[in-house]
Design a protein around this motif. Sequence first.
Motif, PDB file in Angstrom:
ATOM      1  N   MET A  15      49.994  41.426  20.637  1.00 45.13           N
ATOM      2  CA  MET A  15      49.014  40.350  20.644  1.00 45.13           C
ATOM      3  C   MET A  15      48.269  40.287  21.975  1.00 45.13           C
ATOM      4  O   MET A  15      47.053  40.061  22.016  1.00 45.13           O
ATOM      5  CB  MET A  15      49.738  39.021  20.378  1.00 45.13           C
ATOM      6  N   LEU A  16      48.983  40.494  23.078  1.00 45.99           N
ATOM      7  CA  LEU A  16      48.356  40.479  24.398  1.00 45.99           C
ATOM      8  C   LEU A  16      47.309  41.581  24.507  1.00 45.99           C
ATOM      9  O   LEU A  16      46.213  41.365  25.036  1.00 45.99           O
ATOM     10  CB  LEU A  16      49.408  40.654  25.487  1.00 45.99           C
ATOM     11  N   ALA A  17      47.645  42.758  24.011  1.00 50.03           N
ATOM     12  CA  ALA A  17      46.694  43.868  24.068  1.00 50.03           C
ATOM     13  C   ALA A  17      45.448  43.571  23.251  1.00 50.03           C
ATOM     14  O   ALA A  17      44.316  43.844  23.686  1.00 50.03           O
ATOM     15  CB  ALA A  17      47.368  45.156  23.575  1.00 50.03           C
ATOM     16  N   LEU A  18      45.629  43.003  22.055  1.00 51.08           N
ATOM     17  CA  LEU A  18      44.477  42.660  21.221  1.00 51.08           C
ATOM     18  C   LEU A  18      43.618  41.589  21.884  1.00 51.08           C
ATOM     19  O   LEU A  18      42.380  41.651  21.859  1.00 51.08           O
ATOM     20  CB  LEU A  18      44.960  42.183  19.843  1.00 51.08           C
ATOM     21  N   ARG A  19      44.271  40.599  22.476  1.00 43.70           N
ATOM     22  CA  ARG A  19      43.546  39.517  23.142  1.00 43.70           C
ATOM     23  C   ARG A  19      42.762  40.061  24.343  1.00 43.70           C
ATOM     24  O   ARG A  19      41.609  39.684  24.571  1.00 43.70           O
ATOM     25  CB  ARG A  19      44.527  38.450  23.599  1.00 43.70           C
ATOM     26  N   ALA A  20      43.369  40.952  25.111  1.00 42.71           N
ATOM     27  CA  ALA A  20      42.681  41.537  26.255  1.00 42.71           C
ATOM     28  C   ALA A  20      41.477  42.356  25.805  1.00 42.71           C
ATOM     29  O   ALA A  20      40.405  42.311  26.427  1.00 42.71           O
ATOM     30  CB  ALA A  20      43.644  42.406  27.063  1.00 42.71           C
ATOM     31  N   GLY A  21      41.642  43.098  24.704  1.00 49.63           N
ATOM     32  CA  GLY A  21      40.521  43.871  24.174  1.00 49.63           C
ATOM     33  C   GLY A  21      39.375  42.986  23.723  1.00 49.63           C
ATOM     34  O   GLY A  21      38.196  43.304  23.934  1.00 49.63           O
ATOM     35  N   ALA A  25      35.499  42.888  25.258  1.00 48.96           N
ATOM     36  CA  ALA A  25      34.303  43.036  24.435  1.00 48.96           C
ATOM     37  C   ALA A  25      33.354  41.851  24.616  1.00 48.96           C
ATOM     38  O   ALA A  25      32.126  42.014  24.657  1.00 48.96           O
ATOM     39  CB  ALA A  25      34.706  43.173  22.967  1.00 48.96           C
ATOM     40  N   GLN A  26      33.916  40.663  24.732  1.00 53.56           N
ATOM     41  CA  GLN A  26      33.081  39.475  24.931  1.00 53.56           C
ATOM     42  C   GLN A  26      32.359  39.525  26.272  1.00 53.56           C
ATOM     43  O   GLN A  26      31.190  39.151  26.379  1.00 53.56           O
ATOM     44  CB  GLN A  26      33.947  38.220  24.816  1.00 53.56           C
ATOM     45  N   LEU A  27      33.035  40.005  27.305  1.00 55.80           N
ATOM     46  CA  LEU A  27      32.400  40.133  28.612  1.00 55.80           C
ATOM     47  C   LEU A  27      31.277  41.163  28.581  1.00 55.80           C
ATOM     48  O   LEU A  27      30.189  40.947  29.126  1.00 55.80           O
ATOM     49  CB  LEU A  27      33.437  40.520  29.669  1.00 55.80           C
ATOM     50  N   VAL A  28      31.530  42.302  27.929  1.00 49.75           N
ATOM     51  CA  VAL A  28      30.508  43.347  27.831  1.00 49.75           C
ATOM     52  C   VAL A  28      29.262  42.826  27.127  1.00 49.75           C
ATOM     53  O   VAL A  28      28.128  43.165  27.489  1.00 49.75           O
ATOM     54  CB  VAL A  28      31.081  44.573  27.092  1.00 49.75           C
ATOM     55  N   ASN A  29      29.449  41.954  26.142  1.00 48.52           N
ATOM     56  CA  ASN A  29      28.333  41.424  25.367  1.00 48.52           C
ATOM     57  C   ASN A  29      27.755  40.145  25.968  1.00 48.52           C
ATOM     58  O   ASN A  29      26.908  39.495  25.347  1.00 48.52           O
ATOM     59  CB  ASN A  29      28.771  41.161  23.916  1.00 48.52           C
ATOM     60  N   GLY A  30      28.225  39.771  27.161  1.00 47.90           N
ATOM     61  CA  GLY A  30      27.671  38.616  27.837  1.00 47.90           C
ATOM     62  C   GLY A  30      28.089  37.281  27.265  1.00 47.90           C
ATOM     63  O   GLY A  30      27.485  36.248  27.582  1.00 47.90           O
ATOM     64  N   ARG A  31      29.146  37.250  26.459  1.00 46.98           N
ATOM     65  CA  ARG A  31      29.629  36.001  25.858  1.00 46.98           C
ATOM     66  C   ARG A  31      30.680  35.392  26.786  1.00 46.98           C
ATOM     67  O   ARG A  31      31.869  35.416  26.521  1.00 46.98           O
ATOM     68  CB  ARG A  31      30.190  36.271  24.471  1.00 46.98           C
ATOM     69  N   ALA A  35      34.680  34.596  26.309  1.00 48.44           N
ATOM     70  CA  ALA A  35      35.632  35.372  27.103  1.00 48.44           C
ATOM     71  C   ALA A  35      36.550  34.453  27.890  1.00 48.44           C
ATOM     72  O   ALA A  35      37.761  34.712  28.006  1.00 48.44           O
ATOM     73  CB  ALA A  35      34.879  36.307  28.044  1.00 48.44           C
ATOM     74  N   ASP A  36      35.992  33.368  28.426  1.00 46.13           N
ATOM     75  CA  ASP A  36      36.814  32.421  29.180  1.00 46.13           C
ATOM     76  C   ASP A  36      37.876  31.802  28.287  1.00 46.13           C
ATOM     77  O   ASP A  36      39.048  31.672  28.682  1.00 46.13           O
ATOM     78  CB  ASP A  36      35.924  31.335  29.774  1.00 46.13           C
ATOM     79  N   ALA A  37      37.512  31.420  27.060  1.00 45.66           N
ATOM     80  CA  ALA A  37      38.479  30.834  26.135  1.00 45.66           C
ATOM     81  C   ALA A  37      39.552  31.852  25.745  1.00 45.66           C
ATOM     82  O   ALA A  37      40.742  31.514  25.650  1.00 45.66           O
ATOM     83  CB  ALA A  37      37.758  30.322  24.890  1.00 45.66           C
ATOM     84  N   THR A  38      39.131  33.098  25.522  1.00 48.62           N
ATOM     85  CA  THR A  38      40.095  34.137  25.151  1.00 48.62           C
ATOM     86  C   THR A  38      41.061  34.422  26.288  1.00 48.62           C
ATOM     87  O   THR A  38      42.266  34.594  26.075  1.00 48.62           O
ATOM     88  CB  THR A  38      39.358  35.430  24.758  1.00 48.62           C
ATOM     89  N   LEU A  39      40.551  34.457  27.510  1.00 51.26           N
ATOM     90  CA  LEU A  39      41.415  34.699  28.667  1.00 51.26           C
ATOM     91  C   LEU A  39      42.380  33.538  28.888  1.00 51.26           C
ATOM     92  O   LEU A  39      43.526  33.748  29.317  1.00 51.26           O
ATOM     93  CB  LEU A  39      40.562  34.929  29.912  1.00 51.26           C
ATOM     94  N   ALA A  40      41.942  32.317  28.600  1.00 46.93           N
ATOM     95  CA  ALA A  40      42.842  31.167  28.714  1.00 46.93           C
ATOM     96  C   ALA A  40      43.986  31.294  27.715  1.00 46.93           C
ATOM     97  O   ALA A  40      45.154  31.008  28.033  1.00 46.93           O
ATOM     98  CB  ALA A  40      42.071  29.868  28.486  1.00 46.93           C
ATOM     99  N   GLN A  41      43.661  31.738  26.494  1.00 46.60           N
ATOM    100  CA  GLN A  41      44.708  31.951  25.498  1.00 46.60           C
ATOM    101  C   GLN A  41      45.622  33.095  25.908  1.00 46.60           C
ATOM    102  O   GLN A  41      46.842  33.049  25.717  1.00 46.60           O
ATOM    103  CB  GLN A  41      44.080  32.248  24.134  1.00 46.60           C
TER     104      GLN A  41
END
Length: 207
Positions: A15-21, A25-31, A35-41
């Motif tokens: 799950m950690l690997a999927l979340r990091a991926g 992807a969100q950072l690359v796409n400027g979202r 990305a901040d919400a995903t990193l918090a999770q």
Amino acid sequence: MRRELHDGLGPLLTMLALRAGAARAQLVNGRLADADATLAQLQSDVAVAAAELRAVLGDTRIPRLAGTGLAEAVRDQMARHGDGRMVLRAGDLPPLPADVEEAAFRIVCEALHNAARHAGASRIKVSLEAVPGGLAVLVADDGTGLPPEPRQGLGLRSMRTRAEQVGGRLTLSSAPGDGLAVRVFLPFSHTYRPARGPASALLSTAD
């Protein structure tokens, strides 16, 4: 130790690997907000993994069960998967013996992981129900099902062993292309001996 690492930390690390991926992807796409919400999770998931590791090394109770109970721990696990395919039906569960609760949680986690990662399922259903003498657990999916001669991997052996260690039993119902149903009965007393009745019927009939 091997079984604890496989059943607990294994799915968490996946799950950690999927979340990091996803965050990458969100950072690359400027979202950036996503990305901040995903990193918090991800940060929360790392804390859970660390607590699980401490519990394994210290031979203590699974942290996610302490104070929340089985149903809430399973809901939390589903939420961490972030998978809309997963549905939980939990009856009014009484206070469960700690070993039964832990066995049920580990079995459900392993079954969910297998269904989500390997079965190609579009829907995964979990049922937790108190029945005469114990707890009945069902994890059913509509995925590819087991092959005619399934390989007895560590995951399946671990689920069966966890059930048997508390005096319970696990059965599988599957056909290629028709999904898989994992049915478990865990008695509240280790002296329980299976007999035909409501609990047995629940385990032997399709849901």
